[in-house]
Design a protein around this motif. Structure first.
Motif, PDB file in Angstrom:
ATOM      1  N   ALA A 140       6.153  -4.994  12.038  1.00 50.46           N
ATOM      2  CA  ALA A 140       4.975  -5.255  11.210  1.00 50.46           C
ATOM      3  C   ALA A 140       4.639  -6.734  11.179  1.00 50.46           C
ATOM      4  O   ALA A 140       5.510  -7.571  10.915  1.00 50.46           O
ATOM      5  CB  ALA A 140       5.214  -4.760   9.789  1.00 50.46           C
ATOM      6  N   ASP A 141       3.375  -7.061  11.454  1.00 52.19           N
ATOM      7  CA  ASP A 141       2.902  -8.402  11.129  1.00 52.19           C
ATOM      8  C   ASP A 141       2.156  -8.397   9.802  1.00 52.19           C
ATOM      9  O   ASP A 141       1.807  -9.440   9.268  1.00 52.19           O
ATOM     10  CB  ASP A 141       2.062  -9.010  12.249  1.00 52.19           C
ATOM     11  CG  ASP A 141       0.839  -8.194  12.613  1.00 52.19           C
ATOM     12  OD1 ASP A 141       0.440  -7.305  11.833  1.00 52.19           O
ATOM     13  OD2 ASP A 141       0.268  -8.440  13.691  1.00 52.19           O
ATOM     14  N   GLU A 142       1.944  -7.191   9.272  1.00 50.95           N
ATOM     15  CA  GLU A 142       1.523  -7.051   7.878  1.00 50.95           C
ATOM     16  C   GLU A 142       2.071  -5.732   7.349  1.00 50.95           C
ATOM     17  O   GLU A 142       2.154  -4.732   8.074  1.00 50.95           O
ATOM     18  CB  GLU A 142       0.010  -7.118   7.700  1.00 50.95           C
ATOM     19  CG  GLU A 142      -0.765  -5.986   8.315  1.00 50.95           C
ATOM     20  CD  GLU A 142      -2.247  -6.063   7.973  1.00 50.95           C
ATOM     21  OE1 GLU A 142      -2.698  -5.221   7.178  1.00 50.95           O
ATOM     22  OE2 GLU A 142      -2.925  -6.949   8.496  1.00 50.95           O
ATOM     23  N   ILE A 143       2.501  -5.761   6.096  1.00 41.72           N
ATOM     24  CA  ILE A 143       3.064  -4.590   5.417  1.00 41.72           C
ATOM     25  C   ILE A 143       2.099  -4.252   4.295  1.00 41.72           C
ATOM     26  O   ILE A 143       1.969  -5.017   3.331  1.00 41.72           O
ATOM     27  CB  ILE A 143       4.465  -4.909   4.866  1.00 41.72           C
ATOM     28  CG1 ILE A 143       5.401  -5.350   6.000  1.00 41.72           C
ATOM     29  CG2 ILE A 143       5.042  -3.706   4.126  1.00 41.72           C
ATOM     30  CD1 ILE A 143       6.719  -5.940   5.505  1.00 41.72           C
ATOM     31  N   THR A 144       1.412  -3.131   4.421  1.00 43.81           N
ATOM     32  CA  THR A 144       0.281  -2.839   3.541  1.00 43.81           C
ATOM     33  C   THR A 144       0.455  -1.512   2.820  1.00 43.81           C
ATOM     34  O   THR A 144       0.765  -0.488   3.449  1.00 43.81           O
ATOM     35  CB  THR A 144      -1.027  -2.814   4.345  1.00 43.81           C
ATOM     36  OG1 THR A 144      -1.294  -4.131   4.837  1.00 43.81           O
ATOM     37  CG2 THR A 144      -2.201  -2.366   3.482  1.00 43.81           C
TER      38      THR A 144
END
Length: 229
Positions: free
Chosen positions: A91-95
């Motif tokens: 993940a480069d973002e965890i949303t």
């Protein structure tokens, strides 16, 4: 239950990494990857399923012991064709995909309601290094409280999150706990099934757990050489 992979090997000032999985099978897959590693203290916990359990167990662990990094790891559903079965996603973002409100005009995330957060971002440079070492795909990993089971729901999620590669149930909870303690977070997922219509016959859990072990084994040297401040 916490599995201390490197207990007693290091001095007290050596960096420590906490790996939070959901279930014992994931915990054991990560532990197999860490057998024989040196340089750090690794602790792996099976925190339970869902963001609430993940946050509670992770926060409890962080309150008891100082850590330098927290990793959410396990298997996940992959959005096709970007994350095929057996592939690895970092993940480069965890949303949080379903934290908000339903309205007549559609879903509204909690941030647009004027409070909270829905996204945590792991260290970019570390994500890039791990992707290079493992061949993993990088993109958004969505945290959901209800696993997607229809094509319509998968399409809706991709429309709202076009960079999404995978969905799982714990990453955002782990990230919230890490953020509360000022500790960086990562999320690593091996894909076991497509996101969409629920078809147990299409799941490849064993293959995904094997990919998790292999991928985490390649991550370990990168994480052990990373500069923690």
């Amino acid at each position: 239950m916490v599995l201390q992979v490197q207990e007693g090997l290091l001095t007290t000032d050596a960096p420590r990494i906490l790996v939070a999985t959901a279930v014992p099978a994931e915990r054991d897959a990560v532990a197999r990857a860490l057998t024989g590693t040196t340089g750090f203290t690794w602790e792996v916990v099976a925190a339970g399923v869902g963001p609430a359990a993940a946050a509670a167990v992770t926060a409890t662990a962080l309150a008891r012991t100082p850590y330098d990094l927290v990793v959410s790891a396990g298997i996940a559903g992959g959005f096709q064709p970007g994350a095929p079965i057996g592939s690895l996603v970092i993940a480069d973002e965890i949303t949080a995909a379903d934290l908000g409100a339903e309205t007549a005009d559609g879903f509204v995330p909690v941030t647009e309601l004027g409070f909270g957060t829905v996204t945590h971002r792991p260290p970019n440079a570390l994500v890039r290094e791990l992707a290079a070492a493992t061949g993993a795909r990088t993109g958004a990993v969505l945290t959901v409280s209800t696993v997607t089971g229809t094509a319509a729901r998968a399409t809706e999620l991709r429309a709202r999150h076009p960079r999404a590669l995978a969905e799982a149930m714990e990453g955002f909870g782990v990230a919230e706990a890490a953020a509360a303690h000022g500790i960086p977070v990562l999320e690593l997922r091996a894909v076991s099934n497509p996101v969409g219509p629920r078809d147990r016959a299409a799941w490849r859990i064993g293959d995904a757990l094997a990919a998790l072990t292999e991928g985490f084994g390649k991550c370990a040297p990168v994480l052990e050489s990373w500069t923690y401040v």
